[in-house]
Design an enzyme around this catalytic site. Structure first.
Site, PDB file in Angstrom:
ATOM      1  CG  ASN A 230      79.712  93.786   0.167  1.00 62.17           C
ATOM      2  OD1 ASN A 230      80.416  94.236   1.035  1.00 62.17           O
ATOM      3  ND2 ASN A 230      78.296  93.876   0.324  1.00 62.17           N
TER       4      ASN A 230
ATOM      5  CG  HIS B 287      73.426  89.122   8.166  1.00 59.98           C
ATOM      6  ND1 HIS B 287      72.486  88.248   7.332  1.00 59.98           N
ATOM      7  CD2 HIS B 287      72.481  89.638   9.005  1.00 59.98           C
ATOM      8  CE1 HIS B 287      71.352  88.599   7.600  1.00 59.98           C
ATOM      9  NE2 HIS B 287      71.170  89.360   8.593  1.00 59.98           N
TER      10      HIS B 287
HETATM   11  C1  GAR Z   1      74.784  93.208   1.173  1.00 56.67           C
HETATM   12  O1  GAR Z   1      74.090  94.196   1.875  1.00 56.67           O
HETATM   13  C2  GAR Z   1      74.910  92.200   1.801  1.00 56.67           C
HETATM   14  O2  GAR Z   1      75.445  92.425   3.171  1.00 56.67           O
HETATM   15  C3  GAR Z   1      73.419  91.127   1.895  1.00 56.67           C
HETATM   16  O3  GAR Z   1      73.166  91.658   0.548  1.00 56.67           O
HETATM   17  C4  GAR Z   1      73.860  92.724   0.158  1.00 56.67           C
HETATM   18  C5  GAR Z   1      74.561  92.091  -1.181  1.00 56.67           C
HETATM   19  O4  GAR Z   1      74.686  93.660  -1.908  1.00 56.67           O
HETATM   20  N1  GAR Z   1      73.490  89.929   2.533  1.00 56.67           N
HETATM   21  C6  GAR Z   1      72.808  89.462   3.039  1.00 56.67           C
HETATM   22  O5  GAR Z   1      71.496  89.871   3.238  1.00 56.67           O
HETATM   23  C7  GAR Z   1      72.791  87.698   3.267  1.00 56.67           C
HETATM   24  N2  GAR Z   1      71.760  87.406   4.239  1.00 56.67           N
HETATM   25  P1  GAR Z   1      75.868  93.240  -2.846  1.00 56.67           P
HETATM   26  O6  GAR Z   1      75.415  92.331  -3.796  1.00 56.67           O
HETATM   27  O7  GAR Z   1      76.151  94.928  -3.603  1.00 56.67           O
HETATM   28  O8  GAR Z   1      77.347  93.123  -2.534  1.00 56.67           O
END
Ligand code: GAR
Length: 196
Positions: free
Chosen positions: A17, A113
């Protein structure tokens, strides 16, 4: 001239992200300058992404603080030091705590989230939760961060059809693509004053 918002990003791991924001800032899709990446994990892949993009990295090692609230205070100080106007939690897997950060950045901290909150509120694996519950539909939420974990006002929510997914990993991948687009859109909307 487009007004660019200065953002501080908090990420704990992979950082895809965060990468979406880096790419969006570079190609003009998102009117933001990424002032700093803050991570609690010295091994986070997000660090490499920041370095490649020339973004300063600040590692806050929670183990080196005697009191938990001092680590959160340090995060608030870094965000102030880099003059962040908006704080983006992009896969930040700790709970933000402490009066200082919530007073200083009131309504200026957002989180992504991977579920349709309040479903799977507080979960660190909402995609697996959705798969195991046999849901046909899940999605993502971007919301304001408050002291109530995953409970702040919802800014944006999007449903994702997961009925054909054969594993929790497939669910994650399908939602993640939408997360990246939503993250870019919401931050850009902040820059353009469409959210405050
Ligand atoms: C993402 O899917 C985000 O929505 C989730 O962790 C992942 C991070 O991916 N966040 C949560 O679950 C927060 N409670 P990334 O590091 O590749 O962005």
């Amino acid at each position: 001239m487009v007004n660019k918002i200065r953002i501080g990003v908090l990420a704990s791991g992979r950082g895809s992200n965060f990468q979406a924001l880096i790419d969006g800032a570079e190609n003009g899709e998102v009117a933001c300058n990424i002032a700093v990446l803050i991570t609690d994990n010295p091994n986070a892949q997000a660090i490499e992404r920041a370095k490649k993009a020339g973004i300063p990295v600040e590692i806050v090692n929670f183990k080196s603080f005697q009191k938990r609230e001092d680590a959160d205070k340090r995060i608030a100080e870094i965000l102030e030091q880099y003059s962040a106007e908006l704080v983006v939690l992009a896969g930040y897997m700790r709970i933000l705590r402490g009066a200082r950060i919530f007073e200083r950045f009131k309504n200026k901290i957002i989180n992504i989230h991977p579920s349709l909150l309040p479903q799977f509120k507080g979960s660190t694996n909402s995609q697996k939760d959705a798969f195991e519950a046999g849901l046909k539909e899940s999605g993502l939420t971007i919301h304001f961060v408050t002291e109530d974990l995953d409970g702040g006002a919802i800014i944006y929510q999007e449903k994702v059809d997961i009925s054909e997914c054969k594993s929790a990993e497939e669910v994650s991948a399908k939602i993640l693509v939408r997360e990246h687009a939503a993250m870019k859109k919401v931050v850009d909307n902040f820059a353009k004053g469409k959210i405050d």
